[in-house]
Design a protein around this motif. Structure first.
Motif, PDB file in Angstrom:
ATOM      1  N   SER A  24     -18.064  13.651 117.576  1.00 44.80           N
ATOM      2  CA  SER A  24     -16.508  13.894 118.176  1.00 44.80           C
ATOM      3  C   SER A  24     -16.550  12.067 118.703  1.00 44.80           C
ATOM      4  O   SER A  24     -15.903  11.784 118.519  1.00 44.80           O
ATOM      5  CB  SER A  24     -16.694  15.210 118.657  1.00 44.80           C
ATOM      6  OG  SER A  24     -17.873  14.898 119.686  1.00 44.80           O
ATOM      7  N   TYR A  25     -17.794  12.161 119.321  1.00 48.29           N
ATOM      8  CA  TYR A  25     -18.425  10.743 120.155  1.00 48.29           C
ATOM      9  C   TYR A  25     -17.516   9.586 118.860  1.00 48.29           C
ATOM     10  O   TYR A  25     -16.693   8.722 119.680  1.00 48.29           O
ATOM     11  CB  TYR A  25     -19.098  10.546 120.621  1.00 48.29           C
ATOM     12  CG  TYR A  25     -19.413   9.321 121.217  1.00 48.29           C
ATOM     13  CD1 TYR A  25     -19.138   9.359 122.397  1.00 48.29           C
ATOM     14  CD2 TYR A  25     -20.638   8.581 120.420  1.00 48.29           C
ATOM     15  CE1 TYR A  25     -19.295   8.225 122.723  1.00 48.29           C
ATOM     16  CE2 TYR A  25     -20.935   7.139 121.780  1.00 48.29           C
ATOM     17  CZ  TYR A  25     -20.139   6.489 122.344  1.00 48.29           C
ATOM     18  OH  TYR A  25     -20.527   6.026 123.425  1.00 48.29           O
ATOM     19  N   LEU A  26     -18.449   9.564 118.101  1.00 49.28           N
ATOM     20  CA  LEU A  26     -17.869   8.502 116.513  1.00 49.28           C
ATOM     21  C   LEU A  26     -16.104   8.996 115.991  1.00 49.28           C
ATOM     22  O   LEU A  26     -16.160   7.531 116.119  1.00 49.28           O
ATOM     23  CB  LEU A  26     -19.016   8.374 115.641  1.00 49.28           C
ATOM     24  CG  LEU A  26     -20.897   8.580 115.761  1.00 49.28           C
ATOM     25  CD1 LEU A  26     -21.469   9.130 114.459  1.00 49.28           C
ATOM     26  CD2 LEU A  26     -20.226   6.879 115.948  1.00 49.28           C
ATOM     27  N   THR A  61     -21.576  16.874 118.205  1.00 48.74           N
ATOM     28  CA  THR A  61     -20.963  16.656 120.295  1.00 48.74           C
ATOM     29  C   THR A  61     -21.407  14.657 119.240  1.00 48.74           C
ATOM     30  O   THR A  61     -20.493  13.927 119.887  1.00 48.74           O
ATOM     31  CB  THR A  61     -22.104  16.266 121.256  1.00 48.74           C
ATOM     32  OG1 THR A  61     -21.749  17.464 121.189  1.00 48.74           O
ATOM     33  CG2 THR A  61     -21.602  14.774 122.399  1.00 48.74           C
ATOM     34  N   GLN A  62     -22.219  14.475 118.843  1.00 51.80           N
ATOM     35  CA  GLN A  62     -22.705  13.582 117.826  1.00 51.80           C
ATOM     36  C   GLN A  62     -20.935  12.404 117.124  1.00 51.80           C
ATOM     37  O   GLN A  62     -20.501  11.350 116.829  1.00 51.80           O
ATOM     38  CB  GLN A  62     -23.366  12.847 117.307  1.00 51.80           C
ATOM     39  CG  GLN A  62     -24.357  12.675 117.844  1.00 51.80           C
ATOM     40  CD  GLN A  62     -25.984  12.393 117.046  1.00 51.80           C
ATOM     41  OE1 GLN A  62     -25.579  13.284 115.781  1.00 51.80           O
ATOM     42  NE2 GLN A  62     -26.751  11.574 117.436  1.00 51.80           N
ATOM     43  N   GLU A 112     -14.236   7.348 110.586  1.00 54.21           N
ATOM     44  CA  GLU A 112     -15.699   7.623 111.117  1.00 54.21           C
ATOM     45  C   GLU A 112     -16.322   7.553 110.328  1.00 54.21           C
ATOM     46  O   GLU A 112     -17.415   6.441 110.672  1.00 54.21           O
ATOM     47  CB  GLU A 112     -15.476   9.667 111.397  1.00 54.21           C
ATOM     48  CG  GLU A 112     -16.394   9.811 112.380  1.00 54.21           C
ATOM     49  CD  GLU A 112     -17.023  11.146 112.036  1.00 54.21           C
ATOM     50  OE1 GLU A 112     -18.082  11.687 112.695  1.00 54.21           O
ATOM     51  OE2 GLU A 112     -15.945  12.233 112.207  1.00 54.21           O
ATOM     52  N   GLY A 141     -14.286   9.591 118.431  1.00 51.62           N
ATOM     53  CA  GLY A 141     -13.190   8.551 119.385  1.00 51.62           C
ATOM     54  C   GLY A 141     -13.293   7.440 119.583  1.00 51.62           C
ATOM     55  O   GLY A 141     -12.329   6.999 119.439  1.00 51.62           O
ATOM     56  N   ILE A 142     -14.930   6.759 118.861  1.00 47.34           N
ATOM     57  CA  ILE A 142     -14.676   5.141 119.356  1.00 47.34           C
ATOM     58  C   ILE A 142     -14.189   5.199 117.533  1.00 47.34           C
ATOM     59  O   ILE A 142     -13.180   3.723 117.776  1.00 47.34           O
ATOM     60  CB  ILE A 142     -16.418   5.313 118.794  1.00 47.34           C
ATOM     61  CG1 ILE A 142     -17.213   5.759 119.884  1.00 47.34           C
ATOM     62  CG2 ILE A 142     -16.636   3.458 119.137  1.00 47.34           C
ATOM     63  CD1 ILE A 142     -18.158   5.207 119.909  1.00 47.34           C
TER      64      ILE A 142
END
Length: 473
Positions: free
Chosen positions: A8-10, A5-6, A21, A12-13
């Motif tokens: 994919s979150y990073l 999750t971390q 990334e 995305g940002i």
């Protein structure tokens, strides 16, 4: 599941801001240093050294693990084996040789097994910082056992009378404010910092967090400014543009200025990272560097870029003095000055640049870039003397019009040729930098190498007529 999750979150940002990334993770890791500094300054500073060492080791190692995973074992291996070498061989020249050969070989092996055609944020990035740190440690330990009257002021300042413990060295290596991208600082600075003597005892109350925070905030805000300039500039003149037909078919003057602009923008990403890490180290208090002439605290002990000198450079030596300052200072103290037995500044400079090129890796771009630096510095040194001896020229330069004209010419000179000099280090691949060099007709080599050869014959003409000295003189 949480790690995915971390990630994919990073990711995305990173996609949103136009970065990869790994780069975003690196920036986030640097900024994690700020809350760590707050924790240390409020609950650990001035307390047990052991607690501070453990805090630095755990936070720095975990920070590295978040970026590189189990590859962090490489830094641990280098750390432990270097400690064993120093423990077994003691403060001897052999310790320095073995430490240097082992750490450089380990780093080069890492480059060989992980490098691609572009810059990669791999475990070798903090490893190259670690290599200089451990080599410097071995030399500081050696100096501590030598006749102090034969040492330079800097060697006396950073020498170590005894070998630090493995715990101290590990904390020095994994210090969270500098483990990932630097800056370099000595083991002596770290020990004095954790001992509470880096800042004089009677000043301890004055240097609490608010006193250093102003400088730290300034560095951080400047870091954001330069990061923004990099993002904007690289979008306007991306590296791909330099390899395009549009660039190749452009006006020659336009190509030179675009290349210079691209190089400057590319350098801004390094400047941004160093400003962020400088802010972190200042928040910790590690960058304390005494007081200035007005009695104000100086927080430049971990400064890695001098923005005023860099932005106002009118000769290439200004870039060397103002960019990646701690690494350049390390090379000057631990390589260049220790090669004085060669009896030649020319040879010392050559081998220092060769060391830097090897330290960077195997890509040909590193070696071409440092050759460019050597060539340009040789040219500037060669021409400065004759120009200073030309009395008519010096009279003109000292006039208001002459000062403006000289500044403009030198500013264009450094701006344009910085692009030519820096290009190989930025693109790495010889196919890329050769293609771009062809589009500008190898102008840098024609100018500098041609001038160096031509100067052999026209120096008397450049020097002009000087006022003859009287016999009495």
């Amino acid at each position: 599941m949480m790690i995915e999750t971390q990630t994919s979150y990073l990711e995305g940002i990173a996609n949103y801001v136009g970065a990869d990334e790994a780069s975003l993770r690196l920036i986030v890791s640097i900024f994690i240093g700020f809350p760590l500094a707050f924790i240390h300054r409020n609950w650990l500073y001035g307390k047990s050294q052991t607690q501070q060492h453990v805090f630095f080791i755990c936070s720095g190692f975990l920070m590295g693990f978040w970026n590189f995973g189990w590859a962090m074992g490489h830094s641990l291996t280098a750390l432990c084996l270097t400690y064993m070498v120093l423990k077994f061989f003691g403060a001897t020249g052999l310790s320095i040789i073995v430490t240097m050969i082992f750490n450089m070989s380990y780093l080069l092996w890492g480059y060989w097994t992980t490098s691609t055609e572009s810059y990669d944020i791999m475990w070798t990035m903090p490893q190259c910082v670690l290599v200089l740190r451990l080599i410097g440690l071995s030399m500081n330990y050696y100096d501590g056992k030598q006749n102090q009257t034969k040492l330079s002021d800097y060697q006396k300042k950073v020498s170590l009378n005894n070998l630090p413990s493995l715990l101290e060295i590990a904390a020095f290596v994994y210090f969270p404010g500098s483990f990932l991208v630097g800056p370099q600082f000595s083991m002596r600075r770290y020990i004095d910092f954790t001992n509470g003597v880096l800042i004089n005892n009677n000043e301890k109350q004055q240097i609490e967090l608010p006193n250093s925070l102003k400088t730290a905030v300034k560095s951080t805000l400047l870091g954001f400014l330069y990061l923004g300039l990099f993002q904007f500039g690289s979008a306007w003149v991306p590296t791909e543009y330099l390899l395009s037909d549009n660039y190749a078919n452009s006006n020659f003057i336009k190509k030179l200025f675009f290349l210079g602009f691209w190089a400057r923008v590319t350098l801004y990403k390094y400047i941004a990272c160093w400003l962020f890490t400088e802010g972190v180290c200042t928040t910790f208090g590690l960058s304390y560097n005494g007081k200035d002439n007005n009695g104000n605290d100086k927080w430049d002990g971990c400064q890695n870029v001098d923005l005023l000198t860099f932005e106002n450079a009118t000769q290439f030596n200004h870039y060397i003095l103002s960019f990646n300052m701690n690494t350049n200072h390390w090379c000057a103290e631990y390589i260049y000055k220790r090669l004085k037995f060669l009896g030649s500044r020319f040879a010392s400079q050559f081998f220092t640049l060769a060391f830097l090129a090897i330290w960077h890796g195997f890509h040909s771009g590193y070696y071409v870039c440092f050759f460019n630096e050597f060539m340009i510095m040789f040219f500037e040194k060669d021409i400065t003397g004759p120009l200073k001896k030309n009395e008519n020229l010096q009279k003109f330069i000292n006039t208001p019009v002459g000062k403006i004209a000289t500044w403009c010419i030198l500013k264009i000179y450094t701006f344009v040729f910085m692009g030519f000099a820096f290009l190989p280090l930025a693109v790495l691949s010889y196919e890329k930098y050769l293609a771009i060099y062809k589009t500008v007709y190898f102008n840098g080599y024609i100018f500098f190498l041609g001038s160096i050869i031509l100067l052999r014959f026209i120096k008397p003409l450049i020097q002009g007529n000087r006022t003859p000295r009287s016999h009495a003189e």
